[in-house]
Design a protein around this motif. Sequence first.
Motif, PDB file in Angstrom:
ATOM      1  N   ASP A  62      -8.376   1.244   1.979  1.00 40.88           N
ATOM      2  CA  ASP A  62      -8.415   0.068   1.107  1.00 40.88           C
ATOM      3  C   ASP A  62      -8.396  -1.227   1.913  1.00 40.88           C
ATOM      4  O   ASP A  62      -8.930  -2.242   1.476  1.00 40.88           O
ATOM      5  CB  ASP A  62      -7.223   0.103   0.150  1.00 40.88           C
ATOM      6  N   LYS A  63      -7.752  -1.192   3.067  1.00 40.57           N
ATOM      7  CA  LYS A  63      -7.738  -2.350   3.954  1.00 40.57           C
ATOM      8  C   LYS A  63      -7.727  -1.873   5.402  1.00 40.57           C
ATOM      9  O   LYS A  63      -6.997  -0.936   5.749  1.00 40.57           O
ATOM     10  CB  LYS A  63      -6.519  -3.249   3.699  1.00 40.57           C
ATOM     11  N   LEU A  64      -8.551  -2.521   6.232  1.00 46.98           N
ATOM     12  CA  LEU A  64      -8.621  -2.154   7.641  1.00 46.98           C
ATOM     13  C   LEU A  64      -8.335  -3.399   8.473  1.00 46.98           C
ATOM     14  O   LEU A  64      -9.018  -4.415   8.339  1.00 46.98           O
ATOM     15  CB  LEU A  64      -9.994  -1.576   7.980  1.00 46.98           C
ATOM     16  N   ILE A  88     -11.235  12.952   7.654  1.00 48.95           N
ATOM     17  CA  ILE A  88     -10.612  13.960   6.784  1.00 48.95           C
ATOM     18  C   ILE A  88      -9.134  13.643   6.582  1.00 48.95           C
ATOM     19  O   ILE A  88      -8.597  13.764   5.466  1.00 48.95           O
ATOM     20  CB  ILE A  88     -10.792  15.368   7.400  1.00 48.95           C
ATOM     21  N   TYR A  89      -8.459  13.217   7.652  1.00 45.41           N
ATOM     22  CA  TYR A  89      -7.041  12.857   7.576  1.00 45.41           C
ATOM     23  C   TYR A  89      -6.822  11.743   6.552  1.00 45.41           C
ATOM     24  O   TYR A  89      -5.919  11.817   5.705  1.00 45.41           O
ATOM     25  CB  TYR A  89      -6.561  12.415   8.959  1.00 45.41           C
ATOM     26  N   LEU A  90      -7.653  10.720   6.592  1.00 46.55           N
ATOM     27  CA  LEU A  90      -7.525   9.600   5.657  1.00 46.55           C
ATOM     28  C   LEU A  90      -7.895  10.011   4.234  1.00 46.55           C
ATOM     29  O   LEU A  90      -7.279   9.564   3.263  1.00 46.55           O
ATOM     30  CB  LEU A  90      -8.412   8.439   6.118  1.00 46.55           C
ATOM     31  N   LYS A  91      -8.894  10.858   4.126  1.00 41.87           N
ATOM     32  CA  LYS A  91      -9.361  11.282   2.811  1.00 41.87           C
ATOM     33  C   LYS A  91      -8.301  12.109   2.075  1.00 41.87           C
ATOM     34  O   LYS A  91      -8.217  12.092   0.835  1.00 41.87           O
ATOM     35  CB  LYS A  91     -10.646  12.095   2.968  1.00 41.87           C
ATOM     36  N   PHE A 134       0.840  -1.187   0.000  1.00 44.29           N
ATOM     37  CA  PHE A 134       0.000   0.000   0.000  1.00 44.29           C
ATOM     38  C   PHE A 134       0.882   1.248   0.000  1.00 44.29           C
ATOM     39  O   PHE A 134       2.027   1.218   0.457  1.00 44.29           O
ATOM     40  CB  PHE A 134      -0.910   0.008   1.232  1.00 44.29           C
ATOM     41  N   ASN A 135       0.337   2.346  -0.480  1.00 43.70           N
ATOM     42  CA  ASN A 135       1.096   3.599  -0.486  1.00 43.70           C
ATOM     43  C   ASN A 135       1.303   4.148   0.924  1.00 43.70           C
ATOM     44  O   ASN A 135       2.347   4.716   1.240  1.00 43.70           O
ATOM     45  CB  ASN A 135       0.376   4.648  -1.343  1.00 43.70           C
ATOM     46  N   TYR A 136       0.282   3.969   1.760  1.00 45.82           N
ATOM     47  CA  TYR A 136       0.367   4.471   3.134  1.00 45.82           C
ATOM     48  C   TYR A 136      -0.045   3.389   4.128  1.00 45.82           C
ATOM     49  O   TYR A 136      -1.000   2.630   3.893  1.00 45.82           O
ATOM     50  CB  TYR A 136      -0.551   5.682   3.318  1.00 45.82           C
ATOM     51  N   ILE A 166      -4.427   2.899   1.074  1.00 42.37           N
ATOM     52  CA  ILE A 166      -4.213   3.060   2.518  1.00 42.37           C
ATOM     53  C   ILE A 166      -4.542   1.756   3.235  1.00 42.37           C
ATOM     54  O   ILE A 166      -5.584   1.131   2.981  1.00 42.37           O
ATOM     55  CB  ILE A 166      -5.093   4.185   3.094  1.00 42.37           C
ATOM     56  N   CYS A 167      -3.651   1.385   4.145  1.00 39.05           N
ATOM     57  CA  CYS A 167      -3.907   0.260   5.054  1.00 39.05           C
ATOM     58  C   CYS A 167      -3.920   0.833   6.469  1.00 39.05           C
ATOM     59  O   CYS A 167      -2.936   1.435   6.907  1.00 39.05           O
ATOM     60  CB  CYS A 167      -2.828  -0.808   4.920  1.00 39.05           C
ATOM     61  N   LEU A 168      -5.018   0.656   7.163  1.00 40.30           N
ATOM     62  CA  LEU A 168      -5.215   1.242   8.497  1.00 40.30           C
ATOM     63  C   LEU A 168      -5.335   0.146   9.544  1.00 40.30           C
ATOM     64  O   LEU A 168      -5.903  -0.916   9.285  1.00 40.30           O
ATOM     65  CB  LEU A 168      -6.482   2.102   8.499  1.00 40.30           C
TER      66      LEU A 168
END
Length: 338
Positions: A72-74, A41-44, A2-4, A50-52
């Motif tokens: 994209d993944k949690l 907002i931070y994620l957007k 993932f990018n982040y 993004i993987c959180l």
Amino acid sequence: MFNYYVAVDWAIANMAIARMTEKSDDIKVIDVPSSIKEMQIYLKNLKGTICLTFEETSTSQWLYTELKEYVDKLVVCDPYRNKLLSEGPKNDKIDAKKLVMLLRAGLLKEVFHSSDKFIELRKIVSGYEDTIKAGVRLKNQRSSMFRSVNKDHKKETELIIDADKFVLGGVDMQIKYYEAEKLRYKNEFARLKKAHPEIKRLCDIPGIADISAVKLVARIVDANRFPNRNSFLSYCGLIKLEKMSGGKSYGKKTPRFCRPLKAVFKTAALAAIDGDNECGDYCKYLIETKKYSDRNARHALSRRIATITYGVMKGNIKYDALKRRNNIERNKMDTSKT
């Protein structure tokens, strides 16, 4: 990849957010007042995949529901496995920093979460289990009060000492309320059975009644999250895992498992043994033909009922008692021939 990679250490007062990218080892950490809108907002604002992650807590299902559309993944991770977080100094920013490192390295153990309708049944089941525990405590308290003066609580209804009378009156009042509350939950379970065919299908399995079926659906939610039967049995605490090293066995260990599910299948086995059903026939077959002990036969029956449950839920099919009974008869014939 993932990018982040983002990790959140969430609390009521504040949230610590740590972020890494796929190419850089630099970790950016902020600690700000908790706000689900600010988190969204931070994620957007992050451009890319993004993987959180955050740890399993009492707020994890709410966070999962609020944030899953923004990533994209949690991964809701098991804090029991995150031993790295207990090393060295500890605060929210340090925990978030270590958590994002574990996330990018793929070292987190995921805890199942879903937005499925059945996940809400857990709240009803949890409330019912709390009610039962409270009722058992009250009845034990009442029984001990009578035993302390050498009386049988089943035959006697009154005590002599004024203090005992006062306490007993309160306990009896709470037990009366408990019985009414228990009936309310049973009526709700009956309603849920009519509303959900998944629950109704499980009630066809020997030993599983309305309450057990609701508990199973609430805990399992989706049987497809288990890759195979053995993973499901391990989650239910019905098998042990072998410890191997250097080609040598060092015995077996009991995995971490879901205790309510194990209790359901053990109780179902006891209920099915004496009934006129294929599970009762299977238990007798194990004892009489295979020479299993009663204890081992009951345990094998628990695994069989769990396996049937897994198949019914995974395939969304009805339990076919006649087919399974014929399979047992076929096994008996094969055994007699040999």
